[in-house]
Enzyme design. Structure first.
Site, PDB file in Angstrom:
ATOM      1  N   GLY A 213       0.889  -1.336  -0.146  1.00 26.82           N
ATOM      2  CA  GLY A 213      -0.007   0.185   0.075  1.00 26.82           C
ATOM      3  C   GLY A 213       0.960   1.062   0.187  1.00 26.82           C
TER       4      GLY A 213
ATOM      5  N   ASP B 229      -1.965   7.153   1.484  1.00 29.14           N
ATOM      6  CA  ASP B 229      -1.773   8.059   2.338  1.00 29.14           C
ATOM      7  C   ASP B 229      -0.965   7.931   3.520  1.00 29.14           C
ATOM      8  OD1 ASP B 229      -2.940  10.825   3.214  1.00 29.14           O
ATOM      9  OD2 ASP B 229      -3.707   9.789   4.803  1.00 29.14           O
TER      10      ASP B 229
ATOM     11  N   TYR C 121      -1.327   5.221  18.722  1.00 28.54           N
ATOM     12  CA  TYR C 121      -1.476   5.963  20.029  1.00 28.54           C
ATOM     13  C   TYR C 121      -0.628   5.390  21.274  1.00 28.54           C
ATOM     14  CZ  TYR C 121      -4.096  10.179  19.079  1.00 28.54           C
ATOM     15  OH  TYR C 121      -4.559  11.411  18.774  1.00 28.54           O
TER      16      TYR C 121
ATOM     17  N   HIS D  23      -8.020   4.314  19.826  1.00 28.89           N
ATOM     18  CA  HIS D  23      -7.031   4.941  20.457  1.00 28.89           C
ATOM     19  C   HIS D  23      -7.365   5.383  21.851  1.00 28.89           C
ATOM     20  CE1 HIS D  23      -5.424   5.233  16.674  1.00 28.89           C
ATOM     21  NE2 HIS D  23      -5.931   6.253  16.004  1.00 28.89           N
TER      22      HIS D  23
ATOM     23  N   LYS E 240     -14.503  11.730  24.964  1.00 29.99           N
ATOM     24  CA  LYS E 240     -15.112  12.706  24.015  1.00 29.99           C
ATOM     25  C   LYS E 240     -14.139  12.781  22.601  1.00 29.99           C
ATOM     26  CE  LYS E 240     -14.706  15.937  26.777  1.00 29.99           C
ATOM     27  NZ  LYS E 240     -14.286  17.391  27.047  1.00 29.99           N
TER      28      LYS E 240
ATOM     29  N   ARG F 220      -7.979  14.179  31.726  1.00 29.07           N
ATOM     30  CA  ARG F 220      -8.118  14.972  33.018  1.00 29.07           C
ATOM     31  C   ARG F 220      -8.761  14.321  33.810  1.00 29.07           C
ATOM     32  NH1 ARG F 220      -8.583  20.884  32.948  1.00 29.07           N
ATOM     33  NH2 ARG F 220      -7.990  20.760  30.775  1.00 29.07           N
TER      34      ARG F 220
ATOM     35  N   ARG G 127      -1.376  15.780  29.220  1.00 29.10           N
ATOM     36  CA  ARG G 127      -1.488  16.158  27.758  1.00 29.10           C
ATOM     37  C   ARG G 127      -0.840  15.575  26.926  1.00 29.10           C
ATOM     38  NH1 ARG G 127      -4.160  21.348  25.844  1.00 29.10           N
ATOM     39  NH2 ARG G 127      -2.938  21.858  23.920  1.00 29.10           N
TER      40      ARG G 127
ATOM     41  N   LYS H  47      -3.645  20.681  38.887  1.00 29.71           N
ATOM     42  CA  LYS H  47      -4.177  22.018  39.210  1.00 29.71           C
ATOM     43  C   LYS H  47      -4.431  21.914  40.750  1.00 29.71           C
ATOM     44  CE  LYS H  47      -7.800  23.504  36.699  1.00 29.71           C
ATOM     45  NZ  LYS H  47      -8.876  23.508  35.641  1.00 29.71           N
TER      46      LYS H  47
ATOM     47  N   ASP I 277       3.494  22.415  36.997  1.00 26.85           N
ATOM     48  CA  ASP I 277       3.583  22.183  35.400  1.00 26.85           C
ATOM     49  C   ASP I 277       4.821  21.568  35.077  1.00 26.85           C
ATOM     50  OD1 ASP I 277       3.170  22.424  32.857  1.00 26.85           O
ATOM     51  OD2 ASP I 277       2.528  24.406  32.975  1.00 26.85           O
TER      52      ASP I 277
HETATM   53  N1  LIG Z   1      -4.124   7.725   6.555  1.00 27.21           N
HETATM   54  C1  LIG Z   1      -3.853   7.907   8.068  1.00 27.21           C
HETATM   55  O1  LIG Z   1      -3.639   9.030   8.409  1.00 27.21           O
HETATM   56  C2  LIG Z   1      -4.217   6.607   8.906  1.00 27.21           C
HETATM   57  C3  LIG Z   1      -4.367   5.344   8.096  1.00 27.21           C
HETATM   58  N2  LIG Z   1      -4.611   4.268   9.001  1.00 27.21           N
HETATM   59  C4  LIG Z   1      -4.914   2.859   8.239  1.00 27.21           C
HETATM   60  O2  LIG Z   1      -3.827   2.638   7.766  1.00 27.21           O
HETATM   61  C5  LIG Z   1      -4.441   1.813   6.421  1.00 27.21           C
HETATM   62  C6  LIG Z   1      -3.952   2.618   5.185  1.00 27.21           C
HETATM   63  O3  LIG Z   1      -4.636   3.816   5.383  1.00 27.21           O
HETATM   64  P1  LIG Z   1      -4.389   5.013   4.084  1.00 27.21           P
HETATM   65  O4  LIG Z   1      -3.067   4.890   3.539  1.00 27.21           O
HETATM   66  O5  LIG Z   1      -5.043   6.029   4.637  1.00 27.21           O
HETATM   67  O6  LIG Z   1      -5.321   4.405   3.109  1.00 27.21           O
HETATM   68  P2  LIG Z   1      -5.420   4.462   1.365  1.00 27.21           P
HETATM   69  O7  LIG Z   1      -6.700   4.785   1.049  1.00 27.21           O
HETATM   70  O8  LIG Z   1      -4.463   5.591   0.875  1.00 27.21           O
HETATM   71  O9  LIG Z   1      -5.116   3.198   0.796  1.00 27.21           O
HETATM   72  C7  LIG Z   1      -3.565   2.873   0.827  1.00 27.21           C
HETATM   73  C8  LIG Z   1      -3.378   2.100  -0.550  1.00 27.21           C
HETATM   74  O10 LIG Z   1      -4.140   0.996  -0.704  1.00 27.21           O
HETATM   75  C9  LIG Z   1      -4.618   0.813  -2.066  1.00 27.21           C
HETATM   76  N3  LIG Z   1      -6.015   0.804  -1.993  1.00 27.21           N
HETATM   77  C10 LIG Z   1      -7.124   1.912  -1.661  1.00 27.21           C
HETATM   78  N4  LIG Z   1      -8.301   1.354  -1.805  1.00 27.21           N
HETATM   79  C11 LIG Z   1      -8.220   0.228  -2.303  1.00 27.21           C
HETATM   80  C12 LIG Z   1      -9.422  -0.668  -2.444  1.00 27.21           C
HETATM   81  N5  LIG Z   1     -10.415  -0.446  -2.220  1.00 27.21           N
HETATM   82  N6  LIG Z   1      -9.186  -2.078  -2.920  1.00 27.21           N
HETATM   83  C13 LIG Z   1      -7.407  -2.258  -2.987  1.00 27.21           C
HETATM   84  N7  LIG Z   1      -6.649  -1.393  -2.676  1.00 27.21           N
HETATM   85  C14 LIG Z   1      -6.665  -0.147  -2.451  1.00 27.21           C
HETATM   86  C15 LIG Z   1      -4.110   1.928  -2.861  1.00 27.21           C
HETATM   87  O11 LIG Z   1      -2.803   1.592  -3.329  1.00 27.21           O
HETATM   88  P3  LIG Z   1      -3.178   1.094  -5.113  1.00 27.21           P
HETATM   89  O12 LIG Z   1      -4.331   1.636  -5.670  1.00 27.21           O
HETATM   90  O13 LIG Z   1      -1.828   1.770  -5.529  1.00 27.21           O
HETATM   91  O14 LIG Z   1      -2.705  -0.348  -4.813  1.00 27.21           O
HETATM   92  C16 LIG Z   1      -3.755   3.078  -1.814  1.00 27.21           C
HETATM   93  O15 LIG Z   1      -2.746   3.824  -2.193  1.00 27.21           O
HETATM   94  C17 LIG Z   1      -5.817   1.923   6.713  1.00 27.21           C
HETATM   95  O16 LIG Z   1      -6.046   0.448   7.379  1.00 27.21           O
HETATM   96  C18 LIG Z   1      -6.115   2.943   7.557  1.00 27.21           C
HETATM   97  O17 LIG Z   1      -7.064   2.680   8.278  1.00 27.21           O
HETATM   98  C19 LIG Z   1      -4.420   4.382  10.554  1.00 27.21           C
HETATM   99  C20 LIG Z   1      -4.067   5.604  10.912  1.00 27.21           C
HETATM  100  C21 LIG Z   1      -3.911   6.755  10.141  1.00 27.21           C
HETATM  101  O1  LIG Z   2      -6.050   6.582  13.301  1.00 24.19           O
HETATM  102  C1  LIG Z   2      -6.460   7.823  13.094  1.00 24.19           C
HETATM  103  O2  LIG Z   2      -5.973   8.750  13.763  1.00 24.19           O
HETATM  104  C2  LIG Z   2      -5.685  10.040  13.362  1.00 24.19           C
HETATM  105  C3  LIG Z   2      -5.237  11.124  14.387  1.00 24.19           C
HETATM  106  O3  LIG Z   2      -3.924  10.680  14.639  1.00 24.19           O
HETATM  107  P1  LIG Z   2      -3.248  11.661  15.260  1.00 24.19           P
HETATM  108  O4  LIG Z   2      -1.704  11.062  15.542  1.00 24.19           O
HETATM  109  O5  LIG Z   2      -2.754  12.785  14.202  1.00 24.19           O
HETATM  110  O6  LIG Z   2      -3.472  12.340  16.541  1.00 24.19           O
HETATM  111  C4  LIG Z   2      -7.151  10.516  12.876  1.00 24.19           C
HETATM  112  O7  LIG Z   2      -7.065  11.774  12.148  1.00 24.19           O
HETATM  113  C5  LIG Z   2      -7.620   9.710  11.702  1.00 24.19           C
HETATM  114  O8  LIG Z   2      -8.995   9.898  11.429  1.00 24.19           O
HETATM  115  C6  LIG Z   2      -7.731   8.188  12.786  1.00 24.19           C
HETATM  116  O9  LIG Z   2      -7.846   7.311  11.247  1.00 24.19           O
END
Ligand SMILES: NC(=O)C1=CN([C@@H]2O[C@H](COP(=O)(O)OP(=O)(O)OC[C@H]3O[C@@H](n4cnc5c(N)ncnc54)[C@H](OP(=O)(O)O)[C@@H]3O)[C@@H](O)[C@H]2O)C=CC1
Ligand SMILES: O=C1O[C@H](COP(=O)(O)O)[C@@H](O)[C@H](O)[C@H]1O
Length: 514
Positions: A15, A19, A181, A242, A333, A346, A368, A378, A396
């Site tokens: 992957g 992102d 986390y 988390h 929350k 808190r 924090r 506090k 603090d």
């Molecule tokens: N992004 C974040 O900030 C965070 C993400 N996560 C977890 O990390 C994992 C990856 O997240 P993230 O990188 O955001 O996800 P993405 O949607 O960016 O997916 C990662 C890669 O997987 C492939 N992909 C996307 N959708 C599909 C699909 N439907 N079927 C097959 N392949 C697919 C794509 O690569 P390609 O098409 O090139 O194969 C994509 O670049 C998830 O489990 C998410 O919950 C956890 C914490 C934070």
């Molecule tokens: O797992 C996730 O966490 C982020 C928040 O992470 P942080 O380290 O920036 O506090 C959240 O934005 C995202 O929705 C969630 O999937």
């Protein structure tokens, strides 16, 4: 394969075009490489379906890497030499066969003896990818580790199925379920604070503590991740994992040792004392456009289905029915598109007994987590001068002033390093997941059935109407006097050279402690 020997790894990021890989995984691997925590001969192979030429791949890898010095630039040049990319499908053999060929070639020259597979993938492809890794890339004579990203299922049933399917391919020893986390500095500090300080350890119970709030606030909305988010909602995205992890570390009994299994045994135990969340203990919200109309509402996100009732904000109160915590409300929350970004715990203490002094506010310990890592307490103090007026003040421990030159590592750096070292302490065990889903599954079903309607709140606001009343109903009492945590004032932040300017309206919010 023996874990005692120091292994040289090849790291495969599945992957890699995504992102998470761009924002977290590659920067964390670079951080470890730059600081020599990763052997300089380690190869990193990115794998995904997207076709990327070398410049595009390098741009993707480096986009979120921050470079400050010439040494950083040099380290990045060396790091990129160790990285390669391969495109291939997730559900067919050929891509994984090509990956195997590449791994064998790398291992021939580097003499790597271990493989770390990092699944930075959506959950829909966890099992097909794990199946292919097992079939084509699992070497009996190599040390294998598999990092899996959350979410681990949608509810108890799907989580069990995922655990069973993954368990049929990889052993629990090989699996590292990541909850980032658990890699955050202040979350790792919880055990030290509790178990290395008599002054905290002795008051950590229902006799002294009235209520606990754990708050997660983000200023950003779903930002193009609406498609993913809508399927899960804020309880599955943040609260069930988390926030519950924070609660668990805050409330578990002291483990026999700091060993992974001892710590996780205690975490499971405390989770099992928490009954499912009751419908009347939940408040939901969904964000709409900001008041000035500049920021979009949740439903304006094109990837969100029309008319979705998915909550982007949730408050829920949990109880722990054991000797230590019986009767103490734990108010969780969390929300997106709020007025500020912060995560904190808190802990509010009970009222002082007797009537010697009046107009006293309750003591609070605030941990924090982010940003501006700190622990502050506090307290009531005598206002300096003639007379006996009381005033709220604080003890603090703000990291920016106390630990001047120390660098707080990124959570992902810390966790990837743990997995390379074979340390499971900060990863989620399968029975821990089971216990967590038991607490959340009934309320999630109620929400999915539309039985709790989210209250709208404006993007950039404090959250839905009713939050203050919700907290008061569960025991939280606001102080009598105005109080601003000094680190939160503009002067405090600037004096400490904080990068982040804290706006005046954030100060107001701190005063209200929400
Ligand atoms: N992004 C974040 O900030 C965070 C993400 N996560 C977890 O990390 C994992 C990856 O997240 P993230 O990188 O955001 O996800 P993405 O949607 O960016 O997916 C990662 C890669 O997987 C492939 N992909 C996307 N959708 C599909 C699909 N439907 N079927 C097959 N392949 C697919 C794509 O690569 P390609 O098409 O090139 O194969 C994509 O670049 C998830 O489990 C998410 O919950 C956890 C914490 C934070
Ligand atoms: O797992 C996730 O966490 C982020 C928040 O992470 P942080 O380290 O920036 O506090 C959240 O934005 C995202 O929705 C969630 O999937």
């Amino acid at each position: 394969m023996s874990e005692k020997k120091k292994h040289l790894y090849t790291v495969v990021v599945l992957g890699a075009s995504g992102d998470l890989a761009k924002k977290k995984t590659f920067p964390a691997l670079f951080g470890l490489f730059k600081n020599q925590y990763l052997d300089q001969n380690t190869h990193i192979v990115g794998y995904a379906r997207t076709k990327m030429d070398r410049p595009k791949f390098e741009e993707h890898v480096t986009k979120h890497i921050k470079l400050k010095t010439q040494d950083d630039h040099d380290a990045l040049t060396r790091f990129l030499r160790q990285c390669s990319y391969l495109d291939g499908q997730y559900d067919t053999d050929d891509g994984f066969q090509a990956l195997e060929k590449s791994l064998v070639d790398i291992e021939k020259s580097s003499r790597a003896t271990a493989r770390l597979f990092y699944m930075a993938l959506p959950p829909s492809v966890f099992i097909p990818v794990a199946t292919n890794l097992k079939k084509h890339n699992y070497k009996k004579d190599a040390l294998i580790r598999l990092i899996v990203e959350k979410p681990f299922g949608m509810d108890l049933e799907s989580s069990r199925k995922l655990a069973k399917d993954l368990g049929a391919l990889f052993t629990e020893e090989e699996i590292y379920r990541i909850d980032h986390y658990l890699g955050k500095e202040m979350v790792k500090n919880l055990m030290i604070l509790r178990f290395a300080n008599v002054i905290f350890g002795s008051v950590w119970n229902r006799h002294c503590i009235d209520n606990v709030q754990i708050t997660f606030k983000e200023k950003i909305g779903t930002e193009g991740r609406g498609g993913y988010f809508d399927e899960f909602g804020i309880l599955r995205d943040v609260m069930q994992n988390h926030m519950l992890q924070i609660l668990t570390l805050m409330t578990m009994e002291p483990p026999i040792s700091l060993g992974a299994e001892d710590v996780r045994d205690e975490k499971v135990k405390v989770l099992r004392f928490i009954p499912p969340i009751a419908k009347e203990d939940v408040l939901l919200g969904q964000y709409t456009k900001s008041e000035d109309g500049k920021e979009p509402g949740y439903l304006d996100d094109k990837t969100v289905p029309k008319g979705s009732k998915t909550p982007t904000y949730a408050a829920a109160t949990l109880y722990i029915h054991n000797e230590r915590w019986s009767g103490v409300p734990f108010i969780l929350k969390c929300g997106k598109a709020l007025d500020q970004q912060k995560t904190e715990i808190r802990i509010q203490f009970k009222d002082v007994s007797g009537n010697l002094l009046s107009k006293l506010s309750r003591n609070e310990i605030v941990i924090r987590v982010q940003p501006q890592e700190a622990v502050y307490v506090k307290i009531m103090n005598k206002e300096p001068g003639l007379g006996m007026k009381t005033v709220i003040s604080d003890l603090d421990l703000s990291y920016s002033s106390r630990f001047d030159n120390s660098v707080i590592p990124e959570a992902y750096e810390s966790l990837i390093l743990d997995s390379l070292n074979g340390d499971h302490s900060n990863f989620v065990r399968d029975d821990e997941l089971d216990a967590a889903w038991k607490i959340f599954t009934p309320i999630l079903k109620t929400i999915d059935n539309g039985e709790i309607v989210p209250v709208p709140y404006a993007f950039g606001s404090r959250g839905p109407k009713g939050v203050t009343e919700f907290m008061a109903k569960h025991g939280y009492m606001r102080g009598e006097q105005d109080y601003v945590w000094p680190q939160h004032s503009e002067a405090g932040a600037n004096a400490k050279g904080q990068e982040q300017k804290v706006a005046k309206d954030q100060q107001k919010d701190t005063r209200t402690d929400h």
